[in-house]
Design a protein around this motif. Structure first.
Motif, PDB file in Angstrom:
ATOM      1  N   LEU A  17       0.833  -1.204   0.000  1.00 57.90           N
ATOM      2  CA  LEU A  17       0.000   0.000   0.000  1.00 57.90           C
ATOM      3  C   LEU A  17       0.867   1.254   0.000  1.00 57.90           C
ATOM      4  CD1 LEU A  17      -2.799  -0.953   2.549  1.00 57.90           C
ATOM      5  CD2 LEU A  17      -3.022  -0.727   0.070  1.00 57.90           C
ATOM      6  N   LEU A  18       2.018   1.177   0.641  1.00 63.50           N
ATOM      7  CA  LEU A  18       2.924   2.326   0.651  1.00 63.50           C
ATOM      8  C   LEU A  18       3.547   2.536  -0.725  1.00 63.50           C
ATOM      9  CD1 LEU A  18       4.602   1.718   4.121  1.00 63.50           C
ATOM     10  CD2 LEU A  18       2.753   3.310   3.545  1.00 63.50           C
ATOM     11  N   THR A  19       3.826   1.438  -1.436  1.00 65.60           N
ATOM     12  CA  THR A  19       4.291   1.577  -2.821  1.00 65.60           C
ATOM     13  C   THR A  19       3.213   2.240  -3.673  1.00 65.60           C
ATOM     14  OG1 THR A  19       5.549  -0.458  -2.535  1.00 65.60           O
ATOM     15  CG2 THR A  19       5.264   0.342  -4.784  1.00 65.60           C
ATOM     16  N   ASP A  34      -9.154  -1.574   9.997  1.00 66.72           N
ATOM     17  CA  ASP A  34     -10.119  -0.583   9.527  1.00 66.72           C
ATOM     18  C   ASP A  34      -9.524  -0.001   8.242  1.00 66.72           C
ATOM     19  OD1 ASP A  34     -11.357   1.926   8.998  1.00 66.72           O
ATOM     20  OD2 ASP A  34     -12.108   1.988  11.053  1.00 66.72           O
ATOM     21  N   PHE A  35     -10.073  -0.386   7.102  1.00 66.67           N
ATOM     22  CA  PHE A  35      -9.451  -0.012   5.830  1.00 66.67           C
ATOM     23  C   PHE A  35      -9.562   1.483   5.544  1.00 66.67           C
ATOM     24  CE2 PHE A  35      -9.791  -4.605   5.076  1.00 66.67           C
ATOM     25  CZ  PHE A  35      -8.505  -4.847   4.630  1.00 66.67           C
ATOM     26  N   ALA A  88      -4.031   6.631   6.593  1.00 66.58           N
ATOM     27  CA  ALA A  88      -2.661   6.615   7.085  1.00 66.58           C
ATOM     28  C   ALA A  88      -1.650   6.573   5.951  1.00 66.58           C
ATOM     29  CB  ALA A  88      -2.461   5.416   8.010  1.00 66.58           C
ATOM     30  N   CYS A  89      -2.032   5.958   4.840  1.00 65.64           N
ATOM     31  CA  CYS A  89      -1.139   5.860   3.679  1.00 65.64           C
ATOM     32  C   CYS A  89      -1.334   7.006   2.688  1.00 65.64           C
ATOM     33  CB  CYS A  89      -1.368   4.524   2.956  1.00 65.64           C
ATOM     34  SG  CYS A  89      -0.962   3.060   3.929  1.00 65.64           S
ATOM     35  N   GLY A  90      -2.267   7.890   2.952  1.00 64.50           N
ATOM     36  CA  GLY A  90      -2.521   8.992   2.033  1.00 64.50           C
ATOM     37  C   GLY A  90      -3.257   8.560   0.777  1.00 64.50           C
ATOM     38  N   LEU A  91      -4.102   7.547   0.895  1.00 63.56           N
ATOM     39  CA  LEU A  91      -4.851   7.034  -0.252  1.00 63.56           C
ATOM     40  C   LEU A  91      -6.326   7.399  -0.131  1.00 63.56           C
ATOM     41  CD1 LEU A  91      -3.349   3.427  -0.453  1.00 63.56           C
ATOM     42  CD2 LEU A  91      -2.947   5.295  -2.086  1.00 63.56           C
ATOM     43  N   LEU A 130      -8.415   3.120  -2.798  1.00 60.93           N
ATOM     44  CA  LEU A 130      -8.749   1.878  -2.116  1.00 60.93           C
ATOM     45  C   LEU A 130     -10.264   1.820  -1.958  1.00 60.93           C
ATOM     46  CD1 LEU A 130      -6.946   0.357   0.986  1.00 60.93           C
ATOM     47  CD2 LEU A 130      -9.413   0.154   0.660  1.00 60.93           C
ATOM     48  N   VAL A 131     -10.876   0.791  -2.533  1.00 60.81           N
ATOM     49  CA  VAL A 131     -12.318   0.578  -2.429  1.00 60.81           C
ATOM     50  C   VAL A 131     -12.546  -0.664  -1.575  1.00 60.81           C
ATOM     51  CG1 VAL A 131     -14.460   0.059  -3.650  1.00 60.81           C
ATOM     52  CG2 VAL A 131     -12.799   1.639  -4.664  1.00 60.81           C
TER      53      VAL A 131
END
Length: 330
Positions: free
Chosen positions: A227-229, A270-271, A277-280, A306-307
């Motif tokens: 997710l960070l990538t 918790d998505f 947190a990842c800026g998504l 992210l869905v």
């Protein structure tokens, strides 16, 4: 066969035959072609079609257990097998005529000898194609709306990368149409967790087209660091996480074949918080009517999203998905 799509399409046109594919062979001929049945070989309707067929031509297919229902699939007695690997010829199923060679060259050599199928055969192929798709669409219940929404939101040239999860194994590998083999990305070894990394690679390699990744919460947990990538590289990638709070396939197998569950119900993040947190960007699907607007927005955004599909809120499939495995002693 994935590199011989033109030759394969020519043979379909000349013979009126139906085309079955393995998962890896999808898109060799675009799946909206009326003679392409697709990755449905083990369904009752296709088994009946194979039982009545005079001849089967297989091209580069290795008859994996998942695509033969653990090797229970019956083939016609007349079986012509083409493979560039001579050791693959007749290895799993007997081959009446084994042709060792390149798919495109072999199909080109066969084409002048092609003759049309008997009257009504191609119509039956089309009817089977329609039947197996309609039955699967009905069996997956509310997830059919998501399958439909993905295809409606994507342009014809778009990558669909699928991790090993129930939505992929049940309908992503079959019902979600593919038009080119290069758009069909999945872990051929069957291991979970690889889908997001594969999708990021595909999205960066083809920046002008959107990419969709289908993953489960359990599979994604193996590679959460990706997710960070995704956040760093920001490709045109929509990550659809189907959240059922565990390893759904193994859970279904244990519910069907054993008396207890073990190691299949998982702690799940918790998505929405994780995405933040990842800026998504984060979106959620909790009902069938959410699928079209949410996926349309995500895919059109031009960047990563992210869905989360809340499977508890969405509701169960009409027919639970359990892999075609045999348990010793049962």
């Amino acid at each position: 066969a994935a590199t011989a799509g033109g030759e394969l399409a020519g043979l379909l046109e000349a013979t009126g035959a139906g085309l079955l594919t393995s998962n890896s062979g999808r898109g060799a001929v675009p799946e909206d072609h009326e003679q392409v049945i697709g990755n449905f070989a083990t369904t009752p309707a296709v088994r009946a079609l194979l039982a009545d067929a005079d001849v089967l031509l297989t091209i580069g297919t290795h008859f994996r257990s998942n695509e033969t229902a653990d090797y229970t699939l019956g083939l016609p007695g007349a079986h012509i097998q083409i493979d560039i690997d001579k050791d693959a010829l007749g290895r799993v199923y007997p081959a009446t005529h084994a042709l060792h060679g390149d798919a495109a060259a072999a199909l080109t050599a066969l084409l002048p000898h092609a003759r049309p199928a008997e009257s009504g055969w191609t119509d039956r192929v089309g009817a089977v194609r329609t039947e197996v798709r309609a039955l699967l669409h009905d069996n997956i219940g509310p997830q059919a709306a998501i399958c439909d929404a993905i295809r409606a939101a994507l342009p014809r040239e778009a990558v669909v990368a699928r991790d090993v999860t129930i939505p992929s194994s049940s309908w992503g590998n079959r019902l979600l149409e593919m038009y080119d083999p290069r758009d069909n990305v999945f872990p051929r070894g069957g291991g979970i967790g690889q889908g997001l990394g594969m999708g990021i690679g595909a999205a960066l390699a083809r920046p002008d087209a959107p990419t969709v990744v289908i993953a489960g919460d359990g599979g994604l947990a193996v590679h959460l660091g990706e997710l960070l990538t995704l956040a760093q590289e920001r490709p045109r990638l929509t990550l659809i996480v189907f959240n059922d709070g565990g390893y759904g396939v193994l859970r279904n197998m244990q519910d069907r074949y054993s008396e207890r569950r073990s190691g299949v119900d998982l702690a799940t993040p918790d998505f929405e918080l994780l995405a933040r947190a990842c800026g998504l960007p984060y979106l959620r699907i909790a009902a069938e009517e959410h699928a079209g607007p949410v996926l349309g927005e995500a895919i059109a955004s031009g960047g990563p999203t992210l869905v989360e599909v809340d499977l508890t809120a969405l509701g169960p499939m009409k027919v639970p998905f359990t892999p075609p495995v045999r348990i010793p002693g049962q």
